[in-house]
Motif scaffolding. Structure first.
Motif, PDB file in Angstrom:
ATOM      1  N   SER A 242      -7.547  -1.859   0.791  1.00  0.00           N
ATOM      2  CA  SER A 242      -6.827  -3.134   0.880  1.00  0.00           C
ATOM      3  C   SER A 242      -6.489  -3.590   2.296  1.00  0.00           C
ATOM      4  N   THR A 245      -2.780  -0.923   6.098  1.00  0.00           N
ATOM      5  CA  THR A 245      -2.367  -0.231   7.315  1.00  0.00           C
ATOM      6  C   THR A 245      -3.268  -0.519   8.508  1.00  0.00           C
ATOM      7  N   GLY A 246      -4.321  -1.291   8.331  1.00  0.00           N
ATOM      8  CA  GLY A 246      -5.185  -1.561   9.464  1.00  0.00           C
ATOM      9  C   GLY A 246      -6.550  -2.000   8.988  1.00  0.00           C
ATOM     10  N   PRO A 248      -9.839  -2.167   7.103  1.00  0.00           N
ATOM     11  CA  PRO A 248     -10.244  -1.584   5.814  1.00  0.00           C
ATOM     12  C   PRO A 248     -11.377  -0.573   5.970  1.00  0.00           C
ATOM     13  N   LYS A 249     -11.383   0.416   5.071  1.00  0.00           N
ATOM     14  CA  LYS A 249     -12.406   1.460   5.100  1.00  0.00           C
ATOM     15  C   LYS A 249     -13.390   1.230   3.956  1.00  0.00           C
ATOM     16  N   LEU A 362       1.151   0.854 -14.659  1.00  0.00           N
ATOM     17  CA  LEU A 362       1.347   0.061 -13.437  1.00  0.00           C
ATOM     18  C   LEU A 362       0.951   0.892 -12.225  1.00  0.00           C
ATOM     19  N   ASN A 386       1.352   4.942 -12.238  1.00  0.00           N
ATOM     20  CA  ASN A 386       0.265   5.845 -11.831  1.00  0.00           C
ATOM     21  C   ASN A 386      -0.101   5.561 -10.394  1.00  0.00           C
ATOM     22  N   GLU A 391      -9.835   5.081  -2.485  1.00  0.00           N
ATOM     23  CA  GLU A 391     -10.628   6.252  -2.147  1.00  0.00           C
ATOM     24  C   GLU A 391     -10.871   7.158  -3.355  1.00  0.00           C
ATOM     25  N   PRO A 413       5.714   8.504 -10.414  1.00  0.00           N
ATOM     26  CA  PRO A 413       4.432   8.277 -11.071  1.00  0.00           C
ATOM     27  C   PRO A 413       3.983   9.469 -11.910  1.00  0.00           C
ATOM     28  N   THR A 479      -3.431  11.661   1.959  1.00  0.00           N
ATOM     29  CA  THR A 479      -3.316  10.335   1.337  1.00  0.00           C
ATOM     30  C   THR A 479      -2.581   9.368   2.257  1.00  0.00           C
ATOM     31  N   ASP A 481       0.490   9.154   2.322  1.00  0.00           N
ATOM     32  CA  ASP A 481       1.717   8.779   1.635  1.00  0.00           C
ATOM     33  C   ASP A 481       2.634   9.991   1.669  1.00  0.00           C
ATOM     34  N   LYS A 595       0.119  -6.033  -1.858  1.00  0.00           N
ATOM     35  CA  LYS A 595       0.886  -4.972  -1.204  1.00  0.00           C
ATOM     36  C   LYS A 595       1.658  -5.541  -0.026  1.00  0.00           C
TER      37      LYS A 595
END
Ligand code: ATP
Ligand code: MG
Length: 631
Positions: A242, A245-246, A248-249, A362, A386, A391, A413, A479, A481, A595
């Motif tokens: 998305s 954070t910078g 997209p990959k 969700l 979830n 990735e 989650p 991740t 996170d 997001k």
């Protein structure tokens, strides 16, 4: 040991036996010779030697038993149309599309870029690509020329499938001019463009390059295009993250592992049965759209609903009227959509019979407890959070109710899903945290299970460098996170590793502060960022959307609400977490996938350049923030 705990242990301790069992859920042309080749970590090859086809598993396999069952229902509240395709009809449409793509020169291994609104033809195009072994690269239809051009350059598609226009809020949004401009900007030029003319806006066609779907379809009305049996490791598609954070990959996914992973998730996570109906409200431009609008439900022999439109138009009851009408059993949405509904009256959700729903899943963003409670009360069906990523392709943390019914804990989650060897890692020294309630980075020990990314498209080095860390003898996927696990194995995501702020030496997750603020009855949504402060290093700053702003017309009223919010944070988390300011806005800056763009908010709050904003939805959102914090 509980049934799920045992199931999970099997998946980790007896990995190959476990996945070899799951591989039986799908059809193979040639059975795999090896379950997992992890001889070159972190690159994992799943079901080596097997040949299969994703489209076969999604469509052809079901023709024997459910040819006349609806496979795809395309509903548009934008054009007020509804059209249902049985598996037999979908089979025919996909072959027409496949034959058209072949006629335009597309071959196995070629890329086809799909830039489409949420219409049935977008699904035909995706399925047609994997049918012939071409890789699709879906680009969200809301992106403008610049973002589209960079994706065209990266994917180098032979053909592009697009349409005259999308539609939003009843207004046509032209696609074709943006596509033409993107192709002009891109160094790579596709040989052919296939266009669906919805009759929404006039289109100029480029002679020799542009082709109309209606005429190609007519030429291939009775086409028979057999499935191309591909190696399990043959890429099925590429898809970008998305860009929260910078940059997209470009995630590259395989065929066999993905098909098995989705089939297994439909059974174990969603407890889904053939003949039931799945409604995911996402967009085909995102991973949820790939896994749970198109492939997962079809692989399971379910009817899938594709929806074009807003959740609030003609009114906030529209999704639930669809649930009632089509007897939807499984619904999948995002917290951001629930927060939109939360601004409307809960009675809209109670107007329809939603008793067919087994649950509402969700994902995509943290689901704060107040929002989860609100939607749970409004719908009276289980709400299941979830957690996963573009990735991974399917959930990392949730509940596997198909294996064992488990209770939801709002704010969490859930548990590590089978196949994911989830660990929490201490950021400071890279060590694994093994005690309950310790905060760490959510990580997965390699190999990643089937269905996850193979690599970054054409950039193995970026894949290794971005995601993986070696510790002696092992490789760990991050991740990015931050999370915590309680004594019962329930995880809580505390935010992205970038979102940790440091106030006078205290490390705080912006997520915790947001959760506290959003429990105020008049706050619909909030974003908290850390802002540089000469005294404390950083301080928290909050931007909140009130549920009802009608009373906030003067400074005194705003100051009163700000004071209430600050007091609430003081009592719930302590004074260190108290935001220095709470600003009220009507909308928060978000990515196109909904997001929060905290990095952009933070930059503006610190009066810095917000950087790459190509994935941002509404530029006006950031302007409000600029106006509030001043230049
Ligand atoms: P990029 O990687 O380009 O910065 P992105 O991470 O937003 O963008 P996605 O793959 O769409 O791209 O999103 C995955 C991320 O979304 C997760 O890493 C996590 O931060 C967040 N997320 C997804 N689901 C949940 C959830 N249920 N709870 C909390 N966070 C979630
Ligand atoms: Mg990410």
């Amino acid at each position: 040991m509980t049934a799920y705990a045992d199931f999970y242990r099997q998946s980790i301790d007896h990995r190959d036996a476990f996945w070899s069992e799951q591989a039986k859920l799908i059809d193979w042309k040639t059975q795999p010779a090896q379950v997992c080749d992890y001889s070159n970590p972190p690159f994992a090859k799943w079901f080596v030697g097997g040949t299969t086809n994703l489209c076969h598993n999604a469509i052809d396999r079901h023709l024997k038993d459910r040819a006349s069952q609806p496979a795809l229902v395309a509903i548009s509240t934008e054009t007020n149309t509804e059209r249902s395709y049985s598996f037999a009809e979908l089979h025919a449409e996909v072959q027409r599309m496949a034959a058209s793509l072949i006629a335009l020169g597309v071959k196995k291994g070629d890329r086809v870029l799909i830039y489409m609104p949420m219409i049935a033809e977008a699904a035909f195009a995706m399925l047609a690509c994997v049918r012939i072994g071409a890789l699709h690269s879906v680009v969200f239809g809301g992106f403008a020329s610049g973002s589209l051009a960079s994706r065209i350059e990266d994917a180098e598609p032979v053909a592009i499938v697009s349409a005259d226009a999308g539609s939003r809020g009843g207004k046509a949004v032209p696609y074709k001019p943006l596509l033409d401009e993107a192709i002009r900007l891109s160094r790579h030029k596709p040989a052919a463009v296939l266009l669906v003319d919805r009759g929404l806006v006039p289109m100029d066609l480029v002679a020799g390059r542009d082709h109309l779907w209606a005429s190609l379809r007519e030429q291939h009305l009775n086409a028979t295009v057999p499935c191309e049996w591909v190696e399990s490791t043959h890429p099925s598609y590429t898809l970008y993250t998305s860009g929260t954070t910078g940059k997209p990959k470009g995630v590259q996914r395989d065929t066999g592992g993905y098909t098995v992973a989705l089939a297994a998730s439909m059974k174990h996570i969603f407890d889904a049965k053939a003949g039931q109906t799945y409604f995911a409200t996402s967009d085909i431009g995102w991973v949820v759209g790939h896994s749970y609008i198109i492939y997962g439900p079809l692989i399971a022999g379910m009817t899938t609903i594709m929806y074009e439109g807003l959740p609030t138009r003609p009114d906030a009851g529209v999704w639930w009227s669809i649930v009632e009408k089509y007897k939807v059993t499984h619904m999948f949405s995002a917290p951001t959509a629930v927060r939109v509904l939360k601004k409307h009256d809960a009675s809209w959700l109670k107007k329809y019979d939603v008793s067919t729903l087994k649950a509402l899943w969700l994902a995509g963003e943290p689901l704060d407890e107040p929002t989860a409670q609100w939607i749970s009360d409004a719908l009276s069906v289980p709400i299941i959070d979830n957690y996963w990523q573009t990735e991974t392709g399917w959930p990392i943390l949730t509940l596997a109710n198909g294996v064992e019914q488990q209770t939801t804990r709002f704010g969490s989650p859930g548990k590590a899903m089978y196949g994911y060897h989830v660990k929490l890692i201490d950021e400071s020294n890279g060590e694994e945290l093994t005690q309950p309630n310790q905060k760490g980075v959510v990580a997965i020990e390699g190999p990643l299970p089937p269905g996850c990314m193979q690599t970054v498209w054409r950039d193995d080095e970026r894949f290794v460098n971005t995601y993986w860390k070696s510790i002696p003898g092992r490789m760990i996927y991050s991740t990015f996170d931050w999370g915590i696990r309680d004594a019962d194995g329930y995880h809580f995501i505390l935010g992205r590793t970038d979102d940790v702020i440091n106030v006078a030496g205290h490390r705080l997750g912006t997520r915790e502060i947001e959760e506290s603020i959003s429990s105020h009855p008049n706050i619909a949504e909030v974003a908290v960022v850390g802002v540089a402060d000469s005294l404390k290093g950083q301080v928290a700053m909050a931007f909140a959307v009130p549920r009802d702003a009608s009373g906030l017309t003067d400074d005194a009223a705003r100051l009163k609400l700000e004071g209430e919010v600050m007091k609430q944070v003081d009592t719930q988390l302590g004074a260190v977490a108290r935001p220095s300011r709470v600003y009220f806005v009507t909308v928060l800056p978000k990515t196109r996938s909904g997001k929060l763009l905290r990095r952009a908010l933070q930059a503006v709050a610190e009066r810095r350049d917000p950087g790459d904003l190509t994935t941002m939805d509404d530029p006006a959102a950031l302007q409000q923030v600029k106006d509030l914090v001043g230049d």
